[in-house]
Design an enzyme around this catalytic site. Structure first.
Site, PDB file in Angstrom:
ATOM      1  N   LYS A  74       0.831  -1.197   0.000  1.00 22.68           N
ATOM      2  CA  LYS A  74       0.000   0.000   0.000  1.00 22.68           C
ATOM      3  C   LYS A  74       0.875   1.261   0.000  1.00 22.68           C
ATOM      4  O   LYS A  74       2.097   1.180   0.225  1.00 22.68           O
ATOM      5  CB  LYS A  74      -0.934  -0.043   1.209  1.00 22.68           C
ATOM      6  CG  LYS A  74      -1.940  -1.215   1.163  1.00 22.68           C
ATOM      7  CD  LYS A  74      -2.752  -1.294   2.444  1.00 22.68           C
ATOM      8  CE  LYS A  74      -3.791  -2.394   2.391  1.00 22.68           C
ATOM      9  NZ  LYS A  74      -4.533  -2.522   3.665  1.00 22.68           N
ATOM     10  N   GLU A 117      -9.263 -10.361  -7.777  1.00 22.05           N
ATOM     11  CA  GLU A 117      -8.308  -9.262  -7.643  1.00 22.05           C
ATOM     12  C   GLU A 117      -7.220  -9.310  -8.722  1.00 22.05           C
ATOM     13  O   GLU A 117      -6.830  -8.274  -9.260  1.00 22.05           O
ATOM     14  CB  GLU A 117      -7.691  -9.293  -6.231  1.00 22.05           C
ATOM     15  CG  GLU A 117      -8.734  -8.957  -5.167  1.00 22.05           C
ATOM     16  CD  GLU A 117      -8.266  -9.206  -3.733  1.00 22.05           C
ATOM     17  OE1 GLU A 117      -7.106  -9.608  -3.523  1.00 22.05           O
ATOM     18  OE2 GLU A 117      -9.077  -8.989  -2.812  1.00 22.05           O
ATOM     19  N   ASN A 160      -1.642  -0.130   7.439  1.00 24.13           N
ATOM     20  CA  ASN A 160      -1.084  -1.467   7.682  1.00 24.13           C
ATOM     21  C   ASN A 160      -0.262  -2.017   6.519  1.00 24.13           C
ATOM     22  O   ASN A 160      -0.036  -3.210   6.417  1.00 24.13           O
ATOM     23  CB  ASN A 160      -2.169  -2.442   8.161  1.00 24.13           C
ATOM     24  CG  ASN A 160      -3.252  -2.674   7.145  1.00 24.13           C
ATOM     25  OD1 ASN A 160      -3.213  -2.117   6.046  1.00 24.13           O
ATOM     26  ND2 ASN A 160      -4.221  -3.497   7.489  1.00 24.13           N
ATOM     27  N   TYR A 163     -12.050  -2.688  -3.225  1.00 19.18           N
ATOM     28  CA  TYR A 163     -12.589  -2.823  -1.861  1.00 19.18           C
ATOM     29  C   TYR A 163     -14.122  -2.833  -1.834  1.00 19.18           C
ATOM     30  O   TYR A 163     -14.723  -2.456  -0.825  1.00 19.18           O
ATOM     31  CB  TYR A 163     -12.048  -1.696  -0.978  1.00 19.18           C
ATOM     32  CG  TYR A 163     -10.633  -1.965  -0.480  1.00 19.18           C
ATOM     33  CD1 TYR A 163     -10.340  -3.088   0.293  1.00 19.18           C
ATOM     34  CD2 TYR A 163      -9.587  -1.092  -0.769  1.00 19.18           C
ATOM     35  CE1 TYR A 163      -9.049  -3.341   0.756  1.00 19.18           C
ATOM     36  CE2 TYR A 163      -8.282  -1.330  -0.312  1.00 19.18           C
ATOM     37  CZ  TYR A 163      -8.030  -2.467   0.452  1.00 19.18           C
ATOM     38  OH  TYR A 163      -6.752  -2.714   0.911  1.00 19.18           O
ATOM     39  N   HIS A 219      -1.601  -5.537   1.540  1.00 18.21           N
ATOM     40  CA  HIS A 219      -2.859  -6.275   1.345  1.00 18.21           C
ATOM     41  C   HIS A 219      -2.531  -7.667   0.814  1.00 18.21           C
ATOM     42  O   HIS A 219      -1.612  -7.807   0.008  1.00 18.21           O
ATOM     43  CB  HIS A 219      -3.749  -5.554   0.329  1.00 18.21           C
ATOM     44  CG  HIS A 219      -4.799  -6.444  -0.267  1.00 18.21           C
ATOM     45  ND1 HIS A 219      -5.986  -6.713   0.376  1.00 18.21           N
ATOM     46  CD2 HIS A 219      -4.825  -7.167  -1.417  1.00 18.21           C
ATOM     47  CE1 HIS A 219      -6.700  -7.557  -0.366  1.00 18.21           C
ATOM     48  NE2 HIS A 219      -6.019  -7.838  -1.461  1.00 18.21           N
TER      49      HIS A 219
END
Ligand SMILES: Nc1ncnc2c1ncn2[C@@H]1O[C@H](COP(=O)(O)OP(=O)(O)OP(=O)(O)O)[C@@H](O)[C@H]1O
Length: 150
Positions: free
Chosen positions: A11, A128, A114, A51, A117
């Site tokens: 990310k 995805e 975080n 998402y 992913h």
């Protein structure tokens, strides 16, 4: 031998914090092999689609904004049980609950920052990978196989 593929994404915070090599190193050293990789800025509609399952969550808007705030590194890794094992390598969603030794346990603190992913199931991974790599994956024969698998 049945091999899985998973979608792993570093990310924007992971990219900005210089953790690209660290993430790649862990998946590579485990014995998984890389099928696709690119650094790219993310359009809002694309982040929303990625998402889509979290659309009703209160943090959805902030999450989409975060993913679009700087480039991400999109990757596909392949190997035996790579979906579930990849999630173990990454650690729990909330980094404070992630074990030391996992990527999130070692490198981050807040759930909204975080750094990485990983697909949560084989079905999600298929969706995805199709979304992020419509151009397809790299085809090659990895030489590590007989040294990683019995
Ligand atoms: N309470 C929250 N506040 C802010 N962001 C959150 C929160 N919960 C989840 N997120 C963000 O949304 C992402 C997706 O949440 P999800 O519950 O699907 O967790 P995950 O499957 O472990 O994460 P990912 O899909 O990114 O691997 C999280 O990784 C995190 O970046």
């Amino acid at each position: 031998m049945s091999l899985e593929q998973t979608y792993i994404m570093i990310k924007p915070d992971g990219v900005q914090r210089g953790l690209i090599g660290e993430v790649i190193k862990r998946f590579e050293a485990k014995g998984y092999y890389l099928r696709a990789l690119k650094l790219q800025n993310v359009e809002q509609a694309h982040a929303e689609e990625h998402y889509i399952d979290l659309k009703s969550k209160p943090f959805y808007g902030g999450l989409v904004k975060y993913i679009c705030s700087a480039p991400v590194v999109a990757m596909v890794w392949e190997g035996k049980s790579v979906v579930s094992t990849g999630r173990k390598i990454i650690g729990a969603t909330n980094p404070l609950a992630s074990e030391p030794g996992t990527i999130r346990g070692d490198f981050c603190i807040d759930v909204g920052r975080n750094i990485i992913h990983g697909s949560d199931s084989v079905e999600s991974a298929k969706r995805e990978i199709g979304l992020w790599f419509p151009e397809g994956l790299a085809e090659y024969k990895p030489h590590i196989f007989p040294w990683v698998y019995e």
